[in-house]
Design a protein around this motif. Structure first.
Motif, PDB file in Angstrom:
ATOM      1  N   ALA C  89       0.809  -1.211   0.000  1.00 50.91           N
ATOM      2  CA  ALA C  89       0.000   0.000   0.000  1.00 50.91           C
ATOM      3  C   ALA C  89       0.843   1.263   0.000  1.00 50.91           C
ATOM      4  CB  ALA C  89      -0.939   0.000   1.205  1.00 50.91           C
ATOM      5  N   ASP C  90       2.022   1.199   0.634  1.00 53.36           N
ATOM      6  CA  ASP C  90       2.838   2.414   0.709  1.00 53.36           C
ATOM      7  C   ASP C  90       3.728   2.596  -0.518  1.00 53.36           C
ATOM      8  OD1 ASP C  90       5.683   1.316   2.786  1.00 53.36           O
ATOM      9  OD2 ASP C  90       4.775   0.507   0.974  1.00 53.36           O
ATOM     10  N   GLY C  91       3.528   1.763  -1.533  1.00 54.25           N
ATOM     11  CA  GLY C  91       4.309   1.919  -2.755  1.00 54.25           C
ATOM     12  C   GLY C  91       5.544   1.049  -2.801  1.00 54.25           C
ATOM     13  N   SER C  92       5.871   0.390  -1.686  1.00 53.72           N
ATOM     14  CA  SER C  92       7.015  -0.519  -1.707  1.00 53.72           C
ATOM     15  C   SER C  92       6.715  -1.668  -2.644  1.00 53.72           C
ATOM     16  CB  SER C  92       7.277  -1.105  -0.323  1.00 53.72           C
ATOM     17  OG  SER C  92       7.549  -0.095   0.601  1.00 53.72           O
ATOM     18  N   VAL C  93       7.784  -2.202  -3.223  1.00 54.67           N
ATOM     19  CA  VAL C  93       7.626  -3.308  -4.158  1.00 54.67           C
ATOM     20  C   VAL C  93       7.791  -4.627  -3.404  1.00 54.67           C
ATOM     21  CG1 VAL C  93       8.463  -4.311  -6.302  1.00 54.67           C
ATOM     22  CG2 VAL C  93       8.574  -1.846  -5.957  1.00 54.67           C
ATOM     23  N   GLY C  94       6.881  -5.536  -3.575  1.00 54.12           N
ATOM     24  CA  GLY C  94       6.927  -6.835  -2.915  1.00 54.12           C
ATOM     25  C   GLY C  94       7.795  -7.797  -3.704  1.00 54.12           C
ATOM     26  N   SER C 243       5.234  -8.564 -27.412  1.00 56.22           N
ATOM     27  CA  SER C 243       4.599  -7.364 -26.864  1.00 56.22           C
ATOM     28  C   SER C 243       5.060  -7.139 -25.434  1.00 56.22           C
ATOM     29  CB  SER C 243       3.073  -7.464 -26.961  1.00 56.22           C
ATOM     30  OG  SER C 243       2.612  -8.588 -26.282  1.00 56.22           O
ATOM     31  N   PRO C 244       5.096  -5.873 -25.008  1.00 55.92           N
ATOM     32  CA  PRO C 244       5.607  -5.536 -23.679  1.00 55.92           C
ATOM     33  C   PRO C 244       4.880  -6.270 -22.552  1.00 55.92           C
ATOM     34  CG  PRO C 244       5.345  -3.542 -24.979  1.00 55.92           C
ATOM     35  CD  PRO C 244       4.735  -4.659 -25.765  1.00 55.92           C
ATOM     36  N   ILE C 245       5.633  -6.618 -21.526  1.00 54.62           N
ATOM     37  CA  ILE C 245       5.046  -7.263 -20.342  1.00 54.62           C
ATOM     38  C   ILE C 245       4.487  -6.161 -19.448  1.00 54.62           C
ATOM     39  CG2 ILE C 245       5.621  -8.561 -18.254  1.00 54.62           C
ATOM     40  CD1 ILE C 245       7.659 -10.127 -19.985  1.00 54.62           C
ATOM     41  N   LEU C 246       3.187  -6.207 -19.218  1.00 52.53           N
ATOM     42  CA  LEU C 246       2.512  -5.064 -18.609  1.00 52.53           C
ATOM     43  C   LEU C 246       2.095  -5.241 -17.151  1.00 52.53           C
ATOM     44  CD1 LEU C 246       0.166  -4.257 -21.616  1.00 52.53           C
ATOM     45  CD2 LEU C 246       2.355  -3.191 -21.064  1.00 52.53           C
ATOM     46  N   ASP C 247       2.200  -6.452 -16.647  1.00 51.80           N
ATOM     47  CA  ASP C 247       1.646  -6.752 -15.325  1.00 51.80           C
ATOM     48  C   ASP C 247       1.978  -5.736 -14.243  1.00 51.80           C
ATOM     49  OD1 ASP C 247       1.402 -10.183 -15.784  1.00 51.80           O
ATOM     50  OD2 ASP C 247       2.782  -8.961 -16.966  1.00 51.80           O
ATOM     51  N   LEU C 248       3.269  -5.407 -14.101  1.00 46.87           N
ATOM     52  CA  LEU C 248       3.659  -4.505 -13.013  1.00 46.87           C
ATOM     53  C   LEU C 248       3.126  -3.100 -13.256  1.00 46.87           C
ATOM     54  CD1 LEU C 248       5.079  -3.974 -10.403  1.00 46.87           C
ATOM     55  CD2 LEU C 248       7.242  -3.779 -11.623  1.00 46.87           C
ATOM     56  N   PHE C 249       3.159  -2.647 -14.513  1.00 42.76           N
ATOM     57  CA  PHE C 249       2.639  -1.315 -14.833  1.00 42.76           C
ATOM     58  C   PHE C 249       1.162  -1.224 -14.484  1.00 42.76           C
ATOM     59  CE2 PHE C 249       6.399   0.151 -16.799  1.00 42.76           C
ATOM     60  CZ  PHE C 249       6.953  -0.919 -17.488  1.00 42.76           C
ATOM     61  N   TYR C 250       0.457  -2.297 -14.731  1.00 41.82           N
ATOM     62  CA  TYR C 250      -0.962  -2.331 -14.416  1.00 41.82           C
ATOM     63  C   TYR C 250      -1.176  -2.158 -12.927  1.00 41.82           C
ATOM     64  CZ  TYR C 250      -5.820  -3.783 -15.122  1.00 41.82           C
ATOM     65  OH  TYR C 250      -7.179  -3.814 -15.175  1.00 41.82           O
ATOM     66  N   GLN C 251      -0.376  -2.866 -12.137  1.00 35.72           N
ATOM     67  CA  GLN C 251      -0.494  -2.754 -10.679  1.00 35.72           C
ATOM     68  C   GLN C 251      -0.151  -1.351 -10.190  1.00 35.72           C
ATOM     69  OE1 GLN C 251      -1.974  -5.161  -9.233  1.00 35.72           O
ATOM     70  NE2 GLN C 251      -1.784  -6.412 -11.070  1.00 35.72           N
ATOM     71  N   LEU C 252       0.796  -0.718 -10.889  1.00 39.12           N
ATOM     72  CA  LEU C 252       1.205   0.631 -10.495  1.00 39.12           C
ATOM     73  C   LEU C 252       0.116   1.660 -10.806  1.00 39.12           C
ATOM     74  CD1 LEU C 252       4.906   0.536 -11.738  1.00 39.12           C
ATOM     75  CD2 LEU C 252       4.209   1.029  -9.397  1.00 39.12           C
ATOM     76  N   GLY C 253      -0.851   1.244 -11.652  1.00 42.02           N
ATOM     77  CA  GLY C 253      -1.910   2.168 -12.023  1.00 42.02           C
ATOM     78  C   GLY C 253      -1.545   3.033 -13.213  1.00 42.02           C
ATOM     79  N   CYS C 254      -0.540   2.603 -13.974  1.00 46.24           N
ATOM     80  CA  CYS C 254      -0.139   3.362 -15.153  1.00 46.24           C
ATOM     81  C   CYS C 254      -1.231   3.369 -16.209  1.00 46.24           C
ATOM     82  CB  CYS C 254       1.116   2.746 -15.784  1.00 46.24           C
ATOM     83  SG  CYS C 254       2.568   2.858 -14.740  1.00 46.24           S
ATOM     84  N   SER C 255      -1.237   4.410 -17.012  1.00 43.73           N
ATOM     85  CA  SER C 255      -2.101   4.434 -18.191  1.00 43.73           C
ATOM     86  C   SER C 255      -1.357   3.760 -19.332  1.00 43.73           C
ATOM     87  CB  SER C 255      -2.409   5.872 -18.592  1.00 43.73           C
ATOM     88  OG  SER C 255      -2.925   6.577 -17.513  1.00 43.73           O
ATOM     89  N   PHE C 256      -2.099   3.427 -20.382  1.00 47.01           N
ATOM     90  CA  PHE C 256      -1.490   2.744 -21.521  1.00 47.01           C
ATOM     91  C   PHE C 256      -1.889   3.394 -22.827  1.00 47.01           C
ATOM     92  CE2 PHE C 256       0.157  -0.835 -19.193  1.00 47.01           C
ATOM     93  CZ  PHE C 256      -0.676  -0.912 -18.084  1.00 47.01           C
TER      94      PHE C 256
END
Lengths: 107, 109, 359
Positions: C89-94, C243-256
């Motif tokens: 929740a605090d942005g740390s990466v698991g 194609s780019p691996i998007l999983d982590l970006f998705y979790q970060l809430g990035c736009s695409f």
């Protein structure tokens, strides 16, 4: 077949190890993944699909597709393309859903 | 594509099954997932996302930039419950290629 | 665990970014799920060009060695056999090492997770013996295991051409390359010629009808120029593009954004290679599938931008270096790929896909 002398990279195979698939011994080399070692020994069928019981083997070799799942040293659903061989490793195909072991509480 | 072709190899969902739910109104990957189990297997849609997009495109004519991504959830790849449940407050010794991570009082220095 | 910069992915982009950041005094953690550095580069036995000015044309595994050795003098924390499982929740990466899961708190992160191969589906494509071209290359060049004796390759990208030649060089009988389109999708004419000269037939306007086999693949049935061909094979390598691996970006809430020439959906970013999540930068194939030289440059750009962000260099110096790296990227990258990248960067304020956590 193991590639003993690669046309560009040369002789790269490290220490030989013995792995067991369905209780049979096979030759592998230290740096190989379980999946690669089995394929080098002409074993391509790693398991079957859950619903239609269709054969499965290596597909992506990147740890993404989970098609290479096998039971390794007692642990089910191991991604064999991401796991290196070890001396004496015991490998079994992924033929059915694992039994959920219930320890404790007399269940 | 032959309608018997498997699209989701984890859950073994065929082109035909996906075509059927699209016929019943499914439009996004997540719609299809909820109606067929496509994408619910161990790979969690890593392999079938692009294939399903092709089916949606073929069956509805939607351009690819209008076919949104599926919902992706944590963990990003399969992990043992045992690993998740470990409540260790110290880190396991990490052996890396060029460095040794040093532990002090059980914590990484 | 805390650090200045967490670089996720130790492929060429991650390694290039590690050099830029670590050499300027930032504390860097470089993490990769593999047990070695270099990503896919160590298994590339072909000559790679063009590369940025400071690297000559070299073979992939030689380039990997150079990139790794460049980091020798810097106190980088390498976490191999570690993978990202999610975010706290605090942005740390698991992160997990398969024993525990623990957080890494980084001021900035550079996500260089690369691209994944897309599948090609046809009846019975799920049989053992049918794998991606990347998988076949890994088997022969990293694991030294022969994947089969008689092969057919579906797809005709530059990568497929490389793998065709590499399979042949270890004794696999490559019986054909099957391409749906009227032309091969490979762009390197030298490569295409080498494949043709090696005697591998290239079937254009051809489609795979089905694979056959009992327990493993033993035949493929191909439709070509109105005829139906059956080839006996024990190996089918599919090339569905990457194609780019998007999983982590998705979790970060990035736009695409969507750019076909870059591999489809890509995380939205600006010319600093910063996503619309302030602390997350990206590099390499994750920022759009491109050539090796371009991958290195994007790693350098992301590294410089993080240095600028963390004030390890001045804004002026960063603009200057970044400006020249971008110029080099434009020269090195295929024209249509570069143009797509520019379009993508220009859509930063208005990305195609955002707030997707609705479905």
């Amino acid at each position: 077949m193991h590639i003993k002398d690669h046309p560009v990279l040369g002789k790269q195979l490290q220490e030989p190890v013995t792995i067991y698939f369905n209780d049979q011994p096979y030759q592998a080399y230290q740096q190989q993944t379980v999946a690669a070692a089995l394929i080098a020994n002409d074993i391509k069928k790693f398991g079957v699909s859950r619903k239609n019981i269709q054969d499965r083997g290596l597909f992506c070799s990147r740890g993404r597709c989970c098609s290479c799942y096998m039971t390794v040293n007692g642990e089910d659903h191991v991604r064999t393309c991401m796991t290196r061989v070890e001396e004496g490793m015991e490998i079994y195909p992924n033929l059915e859903d694992p039994e959920v072991r219930r320890d404790g509480n007399g269940d | 594509m032959d309608k018997s072709t498997i699209i989701c190899r984890c859950e073994e969902i065929s082109y035909e099954e996906i075509e059927e739910v699209i016929g019943n109104g499914a439009r996004t990957f997540d719609d299809i997932k909820r109606l067929t189990r496509c994408g619910m297997g161990p790979c969690q849609a890593k392999i079938c996302t692009s294939l399903v997009a092709k089916v949606i495109h073929a069956e509805t004519g939607k351009p690819f930039h209008e076919i949104p991504l599926p919902r992706m959830r944590m963990p990003l790849s399969p992990i043992k419950l045992e690993t998740l449940a470990t409540s260790s407050t110290s880190f396991s010794t990490v052996k890396s290629v060029l460095d040794e991570v040093e532990l002090e009082d059980g914590k990484v220095r | 665990m805390e650090t200045d910069v967490l670089i996720i992915g130790a492929g060429p982009a991650g390694l290039a970014a590690a050099l830029e950041t670590a050499s300027r005094g930032l504390a860097v953690i470089l993490i990769d799920e593999s047990s070695s550095l270099g990503g896919q580069l160590p298994q590339q036995t072909q000559l790679i060009r063009p590369l940025p000015a400071e690297y000559g044309p070299v073979r992939g595994f030689e380039l990997a060695e150079k990139l790794i050795n460049q980091l020798e003098d810097y106190p980088i924390n390498y976490l191999l056999k570690h993978r990202v499982v999610g975010l706290y929740a605090d942005g740390s990466v698991g992160i997990t090492d398969e024993e525990n899961v623990f957080p890494i708190k980084a001021k900035k992160m550079i996500v260089a997770t690369g691209a994944a191969e897309r599948a090609v589906a046809f009846p019975k494509w799920t049989m053992p013996g049918i794998m991606t071209i990347g998988a076949a290359q890994t088997l022969i060049n990293r694991d030294f295991a022969l994947p089969g004796n008689e092969a057919v390759i579906i797809g005709s990208s530059d990568f497929a051409m490389d793998v065709a030649l590499q399979l042949k060089s270890v004794g696999v009988n490559v019986k054909g390359i099957v391409e749906e389109q009227p032309e091969v999708t490979a762009r390197d004419n030298v490569k295409i010629e080498r494949v043709q000269q090696s005697g591998v037939p290239i079937y254009l306007n051809a489609a795979i009808i089905e694979a056959k086999g009992n327990g493993e693949v033993s035949e493929v049935v191909i439709e070509h120029a109105g005829r139906v061909l059956t080839e006996k094979v024990d190996l089918v390598c599919v090339d569905g593009g990457r194609s780019p691996i998007l999983d982590l970006f998705y979790q970060l809430g990035c736009s695409f954004g969507y750019q076909e020439k870059l591999g489809g959906w890509i995380p939205q970013y600006n010319s600093n290679f910063q996503t619309d999540r302030e602390n997350a930068f990206l590099a390499g194939n994750a920022a759009g599938v491109t050539s090796q030289g371009a991958i290195l440059l994007t790693g350098m750009i992301a590294g410089i931008s993080v240095c600028e962000n963390l004030q390890a260099i001045s804004q002026d110096e960063a603009q200057q270096i970044r400006g020249s790296l971008l110029k080099e990227l434009e020269i090195l990258e295929d024209k249509d790929v570069w143009e797509s990248r520019i379009h993508h960067i220009e859509s930063y304020a208005n990305p195609k896909l955002k707030d997707q956590f609705i479905s």
